[in-house]
Design a protein around this motif. Structure first.
Motif, PDB file in Angstrom:
ATOM      1  N   THR A   1      26.964  -1.631  50.903  1.00  0.00           N
ATOM      2  CA  THR A   1      27.532  -0.599  49.495  1.00  0.00           C
ATOM      3  C   THR A   1      27.099   0.869  48.902  1.00  0.00           C
ATOM      4  O   THR A   1      27.277   1.646  49.010  1.00  0.00           O
ATOM      5  CB  THR A   1      27.699  -1.470  48.074  1.00  0.00           C
ATOM      6  N   ARG A   2      25.249   0.449  48.873  1.00  0.00           N
ATOM      7  CA  ARG A   2      24.370   0.897  49.075  1.00  0.00           C
ATOM      8  C   ARG A   2      24.776   3.233  49.102  1.00  0.00           C
ATOM      9  O   ARG A   2      24.694   3.504  48.439  1.00  0.00           O
ATOM     10  CB  ARG A   2      23.130   1.414  48.478  1.00  0.00           C
ATOM     11  N   THR A   3      24.906   2.791  50.896  1.00  0.00           N
ATOM     12  CA  THR A   3      24.748   4.102  51.553  1.00  0.00           C
ATOM     13  C   THR A   3      26.303   4.698  51.027  1.00  0.00           C
ATOM     14  O   THR A   3      26.299   6.032  51.433  1.00  0.00           O
ATOM     15  CB  THR A   3      24.536   4.164  52.553  1.00  0.00           C
ATOM     16  N   TYR A   4      26.930   3.686  51.544  1.00  0.00           N
ATOM     17  CA  TYR A   4      28.170   4.097  51.168  1.00  0.00           C
ATOM     18  C   TYR A   4      29.173   4.677  50.513  1.00  0.00           C
ATOM     19  O   TYR A   4      29.811   5.488  50.059  1.00  0.00           O
ATOM     20  CB  TYR A   4      28.902   2.873  51.783  1.00  0.00           C
ATOM     21  N   GLN A   5      28.606   4.114  48.831  1.00  0.00           N
ATOM     22  CA  GLN A   5      29.025   4.693  48.106  1.00  0.00           C
ATOM     23  C   GLN A   5      28.073   5.578  47.161  1.00  0.00           C
ATOM     24  O   GLN A   5      28.065   5.966  45.918  1.00  0.00           O
ATOM     25  CB  GLN A   5      29.255   3.204  47.192  1.00  0.00           C
ATOM     26  N   LYS A   6      27.096   5.868  48.213  1.00  0.00           N
ATOM     27  CA  LYS A   6      26.168   7.583  47.763  1.00  0.00           C
ATOM     28  C   LYS A   6      25.720   7.043  46.394  1.00  0.00           C
ATOM     29  O   LYS A   6      25.022   8.292  45.471  1.00  0.00           O
ATOM     30  CB  LYS A   6      26.997   8.979  48.190  1.00  0.00           C
ATOM     31  N   MET A   7      25.339   5.880  46.165  1.00  0.00           N
ATOM     32  CA  MET A   7      24.338   5.232  44.888  1.00  0.00           C
ATOM     33  C   MET A   7      22.957   6.207  44.909  1.00  0.00           C
ATOM     34  O   MET A   7      22.195   6.318  43.503  1.00  0.00           O
ATOM     35  CB  MET A   7      24.007   4.162  45.082  1.00  0.00           C
ATOM     36  N   ASP A   8      22.505   6.382  45.221  1.00  0.00           N
ATOM     37  CA  ASP A   8      20.895   6.992  45.405  1.00  0.00           C
ATOM     38  C   ASP A   8      21.428   9.008  44.563  1.00  0.00           C
ATOM     39  O   ASP A   8      20.721   9.592  44.528  1.00  0.00           O
ATOM     40  CB  ASP A   8      19.973   6.946  47.382  1.00  0.00           C
ATOM     41  N   VAL A   9      22.526   9.263  45.985  1.00  0.00           N
ATOM     42  CA  VAL A   9      23.487  10.838  45.594  1.00  0.00           C
ATOM     43  C   VAL A   9      23.134  10.919  43.887  1.00  0.00           C
ATOM     44  O   VAL A   9      23.070  11.828  43.095  1.00  0.00           O
ATOM     45  CB  VAL A   9      24.000  10.765  46.864  1.00  0.00           C
ATOM     46  N   SER A  10      24.272  10.203  43.588  1.00  0.00           N
ATOM     47  CA  SER A  10      24.613   9.637  41.973  1.00  0.00           C
ATOM     48  C   SER A  10      23.471   9.082  40.901  1.00  0.00           C
ATOM     49  O   SER A  10      23.925   9.616  40.170  1.00  0.00           O
ATOM     50  CB  SER A  10      26.010   8.861  41.895  1.00  0.00           C
TER      51      SER A  10
END
Length: 648
Positions: free
Chosen positions: A249-258
């Protein structure tokens, strides 16, 4: 205990995608067509009534549900397909009354009754070319193909053949292919993953399936399903092929970017381990895995992530590419993939590998071939085992974060008469001789840093063990029953909130997991219900008589004045607990307070967000009303420890 700052909670909520409506709103059905369909639905229901005890009842009932539900619940429906489905259902009912099941000899839809909620669930079967049902000696390969996302893939479309694409089709003379419904549109997670094994059990009841030639494949959302089935059930398959999809989920949903990842509470990050496949990538070394993607497909990233995770462990992921191809199978690559899978299927699964490599974060997934974990030092931290089986039957294992372990073998897998030499983490341990007439299991527990033999590992009511380890969503992977209150609540606001959450849980289960949950009132619940179900109690100790009976035996205290969690107290007029815990009335089942499955409507837009959103317990601030994202303000939340006690 973790108190989530309000600003972080606000950031988390604003980062979520807009809610998707699942299933989408239904289309208008002309009055004359509706009247015709409703009359036929009623006729089929009458034909089904005397057939309910027949083993193949669900093969007929799928047609009734496929038309009845969209009419009743205003879901999408194709009138032409509905007419055809009802006609097929009536024909099958007539055959069943005559003691015939001709559809088991041909390709098409079938069904089963789910143990989880008693619902009728469909799946589609392709039979081998030249299939001869009279040949009882031949065993068949079985390929699962997990379907892609389609928000309109209701039961009617599923059994009408929409959206099915397999790596090879039709199957050759040696195999069946099945497309499980997977509980509609959840990437075959939660009840959807149990669907896989209920379909498998149903296929075994009908046909001679070779246990060592079962494959798991899928594309897009089905590729995500194949990834998680690969890492969590690696010992079940002869080979696996995820096509595109997501694997975490983390990378797929770009959680670090957001910035969303930073905003998550620790327990939210820990819950990601339940379905994030890279965390347990080592398990892929136990099953041949071929990742497929088009070179121009953004969803190739799942294969790249898993390739990197395996490379970090010293292993290489096998990949097949569709050149200059987007989100689909490229014909030549598809043919290449099929040939590779055929080769693995011909070789078959090795049910007794000489080395077992296994990682997990939870006892929900606790087994790899002949190694079984019965206890962890701490859930949601990685536990690992590397175990080797010598030619002389000796076992050598190294472990990390494991407190209880068993080595379990089928009859005949070990040489009879001899006691295997067993070494765990460098310590030689006593075992007992192999009985040639029975299976063999040797179990061990580590106490004060020392491993000793332990002969009753499965049931330890004061500890977390497989199937009784949480989090809240785990209660909905086995038979459950919702229990509504009939008494007066301690506080009016809490009573209103509990009623809302019960209605929400009931409606969302039907919409997302395509079943109507069992529901009883607190005064209707029987001892048999408690013996055979996880009980999901809504209300408080005053309004719900069952909760009142066991409230004193729960770790969270709830009175008219306060909700007390450990040393923290919250006003009961505006707060309520949610939790999962071993039921004090039946320690082999769960009790859950005031919650259905924990992801809500805001997570339906992408399957990568349909994950566990609450841990073992939470305190809800009712001054924040429930919405499409949360059941209210999350004042505090966390996990119980390995003894089901509150952590400091």
């Amino acid at each position: 205990m973790h108190l989530m700052p309000i600003r972080l909670l606000a950031l988390l909520l604003t980062a979520l995608p807009a809610a998707a409506v699942l299933p989408p709103p239904g289309n208008d059905v002309p009055p004359a067509d509706r009247a015709e369909l409703e009359a036929s639905v009623a006729k089929l229901a009458a034909e089904l009534a005397p057939l309910k005890q027949h083993p193949r009842y669900a093969d007929v009932a799928i047609y009734h549900k496929a038309v009845d539900w969209p009419l009743r619940y205003k879901e999408p429906i194709d009138v032409k397909k509905a007419r055809a489905a009802l006609a097929a259902g009536l024909a099958r009912a007539a055959d069943l009354r005559a003691g015939k099941t001709p559809w088991l000899e041909t390709s098409g839809p079938r069904g089963y009754v789910s143990a989880i909620d008693g619902s009728i669930q469909p799946y589609v079967v392709a039979v081998p070319r030249g299939f001869d049902p009279k040949n009882k000696d031949k065993k068949y390969r079985l390929d699962f193909f997990f379907h892609g996302r389609s928000e309109k893939l209701m039961e009617l479309d599923m059994i009408s053949g929409k959206g099915q694409e397999a790596p090879t089709n039709p199957p050759d003379e040696n195999r069946f292919v099945v497309w499980p419904y997977g509980r509609y549109c959840c990437a075959n997670k939660f009840a959807g993953e149990i669907d896989t094994f209920e379909v498998l059990a149903d296929m075994k009841r009908q046909h001679a399936i070779d246990e060592n030639r079962i494959l798991a494949t899928g594309f897009s959302m089905g590729g995500a399903a194949a990834w998680h089935h690969a890492v969590h059930y690696a010992d079940r398959w002869a080979a696996v092929s995820p096509g595109a999809g997501f694997c975490e989920t983390r990378t797929y949903q770009k959680m670090d970017v957001s910035g969303e990842w930073e905003a998550l509470a620790p327990w939210q990050k820990q819950l990601m381990h339940l379905y994030d496949c890279p965390d347990v990538a080592i398990n892929l070394t136990m099953v041949p895995t071929i990742a497929y993607a088009g070179t121009d497909d953004p969803q190739q990233q799942s294969g790249t992530i898993m390739e990197k995770a395996l490379a970090g462990l010293g292993y290489k992921l096998e990949r097949v590419w569709g050149p200059k191809t987007g989100h689909k199978y490229e014909p030549a690559a598809k043919k290449d993939l099929a040939a590779r899978l055929d080769a693995y299927a011909a070789k078959g699964r090795n049910p007794l590998p000489a080395e077992v490599r296994f990682a997990t974060y939870t006892l929900r997934y606790n087994k790899m071939f002949w190694v079984r974990l019965d206890g962890l030092d701490k859930h949601w931290e990685q536990a690992t085992v590397n175990a080797k089986l010598g030619q002389d039957g000796s076992i050598t294992a190294t472990t990390s974060n494991v407190s209880r372990i068993s080595f379990a073998f089928d009859r005949g897998q070990l040489a009879p008469g001899k006691a295997p030499a067993i070494t765990i983490d460098g310590a030689a341990l006593p075992s007992y001789p192999v009985d040639p007439a029975t299976s063999y299991t040797a179990s061990f527990v580590r106490t004060t840093g020392v491993w000793i033999r332990f002969d009753n590992p499965r049931f330890a009511p004061t500890r977390k063990f497989h199937g009784l380890q949480g989090p809240i969503d785990d209660a909905f992977l086995s038979p459950f029953i919702l229990v509504k209150p009939t008494g007066k609540p301690l506080n009016a606001a809490v009573g209103k909130w509990a009623d809302h959450e019960l209605a929400h849980a009931t409606a969302e289960w039907r919409k997302i997991f395509r079943g109507e949950p069992r529901v009883k009132s607190d005064v209707e619940l029987t001892d048999d219900d408690i013996a055979n179900h996880n009980v999901i109690l809504f209300g408080d100790p005053s309004s719900n008589a069952v909760l009142g009976k066991l409230a004193e035996k729960l770790p969270i205290k709830w009175t008219a004045d306060a909700v007390t969690v450990g040393g923290q107290t919250y006003p009961a007029a505006s707060h309520a607990p949610i939790l999962i815990y071993p039921n004090p009335l039946n320690r082999q089942k769960y009790v859950v307070l005031n919650s259905g499955f924990t992801f809500r409507q805001a997570d339906h837009k992408t399957n990568s967000r349909q994950i566990a959103k609450l841990p073992d317990w939470a305190v809800i601030d009712l001054t924040t009303p429930p919405d499409e994202k949360v059941p209210g303000g999350i004042k505090a939340a966390g996990f119980f420890d390995e003894q089901w006690e509150l952590q400091p």
